[in-house]
Every structure is written in structure tokens, then in C-alpha cells.
Design a protein around this motif. Structure first.
Motif, mmCIF file in Angstrom:
data_model
loop_
_atom_site.group_PDB
_atom_site.id
_atom_site.type_symbol
_atom_site.label_atom_id
_atom_site.label_comp_id
_atom_site.label_asym_id
_atom_site.label_seq_id
_atom_site.Cartn_x
_atom_site.Cartn_y
_atom_site.Cartn_z
ATOM 1 N N ARG A 101 0.838 -1.215 0.000
ATOM 2 C CA ARG A 101 0.000 0.000 0.000
ATOM 3 C C ARG A 101 0.871 1.262 0.000
ATOM 4 N N GLU A 102 1.933 1.235 0.785
ATOM 5 C CA GLU A 102 2.816 2.405 0.860
ATOM 6 C C GLU A 102 3.605 2.593 -0.433
ATOM 7 N N VAL A 103 4.077 1.508 -1.020
ATOM 8 C CA VAL A 103 4.784 1.592 -2.305
ATOM 9 C C VAL A 103 3.847 2.140 -3.372
ATOM 10 N N ARG A 104 2.617 1.661 -3.381
ATOM 11 C CA ARG A 104 1.643 2.183 -4.353
ATOM 12 C C ARG A 104 1.402 3.677 -4.129
ATOM 13 N N ARG A 105 1.199 4.054 -2.875
ATOM 14 C CA ARG A 105 0.894 5.455 -2.557
ATOM 15 C C ARG A 105 2.038 6.385 -2.936
ATOM 16 N N LEU A 106 3.259 5.980 -2.616
ATOM 17 C CA LEU A 106 4.408 6.859 -2.809
ATOM 18 C C LEU A 106 5.018 6.795 -4.202
ATOM 19 N N VAL A 107 4.994 5.628 -4.835
ATOM 20 C CA VAL A 107 5.756 5.454 -6.070
ATOM 21 C C VAL A 107 4.866 5.189 -7.279
#
Length: 173
Positions: A128-134
Motif C-alpha cells: 500500500r505504501e509503495v503504491r501510494r508513494l511510487v
């Protein structure tokens, strides 16, 4: 003396203003993104980014095992750093070390069932964080271009790691 005021006769291939902007952007990204992802994993899963990468690579490896030397390359760390990281993961019961079946002189790290459960629990938080940030801030075309560019730079900086990634990641021929 600023770069732009250097003599034209210099044999140094100075960066253009656009190249300098791109380089500074990449440098900032290379410094900040790992720190942000590490902090998020520490906060939400009690793992460093390096520890998570080790667990993730083991989870994607055949038999959930990998030679320590290969794992160090994939995790982007030295053998010494990996050894310390694996020791921490062993203490938590998530990884074990054993001699390699095909070469008793080499050691491999093996993901335990508890380690598998930790990866399964942590992966959604990290993804989820990789999707949100990158990924989400980019269009499909930008994402594809970023992947191509990242692989080109990795090939120039660490051809062996680029080769391992090309051969060892799911979805790659």
C-alpha cells in the motif's frame, strides 16, 4: 566558480541545467524514499526495510531458501550486513541458516513458517505504501519508463544485481 561559468575548454562533461535538475531529483529520491519506507515498516511491522527485503526475497525464492551470497546481492547489502540482519531475523524465529545442499561450504538462509506468516502479514502494509508513494503518482507510461530507467542505471552500477533481478523476479522471462 559555478558549473555554468566553467570554461568551455574544460574536458569535463558538465551537466546541463536540465541534467542537473534531473540528477538532483534522482539524488533526493534515492535518499528520501528508502528512509520513508524504512520508517513506515519500523512503525507498522517492527522491521527495517533491509529485513523486509530479505524476507520478501526468501518468500519469492524456490523452497523459500537462497544462498547468503545471492541474498546479499538481491537485498543490496554486503555479506556482513546480511549476516547481521539474518541473525536478527533468526532471533525472531523467521529465518534459519543451513549448509547448502549442493555445496556444503556455502550457507543458505531459509524462511521459516513463522517468517512466511510475517511476510504475509507485512506485505499488504508495504505494498500500500509503495503504491501510494511510487506507483499511484505515475501514469502507466511514466511507471514503465521509470522501470526501464532504473534497470539501465542498475545495469551500469551493478550488472550482476541487474542480471539476478532480470532472471529471478516473478513475471520475468
Amino acid at each position: 566558480m559555478t558549473v555554468s561559468s566553467r570554461a568551455a575548454s574544460d574536458d569535463v562533461p558538465w551537466l546541463t541545467a536540465e541534467e542537473l535538475h534531473d540528477w538532483f531529483s534522482l539524488s533526493a529520491l534515492a535518499e528520501r524514499l528508502p528512509a520513508v519506507l524504512d520508517a513506515q515498516l519500523q512503525r507498522e511491522a517492527g522491521l527495517s526495510m533491509f529485513e523486509y527485503v530479505v524476507l520478501a526475497h526468501l518468500s519469492e525464492s524456490p523452497d523459500r531458501a537462497r544462498r547468503m551470497s545471492q541474498l546479499a546481492m538481491l537485498a543490496n547489502g554486503s555479506l556482513s550486513r546480511l549476516s547481521h540482519g539474518v541473525a536478527r531475523l533468526e532471533a525472531r524465529g523467521w529465518v534459519e541458516r543451513r549448509p547448502c545442499a549442493d555445496d556444503g561450504r556455502a550457507t543458505e538462509a531459509v524462511l521459516t513458517e513463522a517468517g512466511w506468516e510475517k511476510v504475509v502479514a507485512t506485505a499488504p502494509v508495504h505494498v500500500r505504501e509503495v503504491r501510494r508513494l511510487v506507483l499511484d503518482p505515475l501514469t502507466a507510461q511514466q511507471r514503465a519508463a521509470l522501470g526501464v530507467a532504473a534497470r539501465a542505471v542498475l545495469t551500469a552500477t551493478d550488472p550482476a544485481a541487474a542480471s539476478w533481478l532480470a532472471e529471478g523476479l516473478p513475471g520475468r522471462a
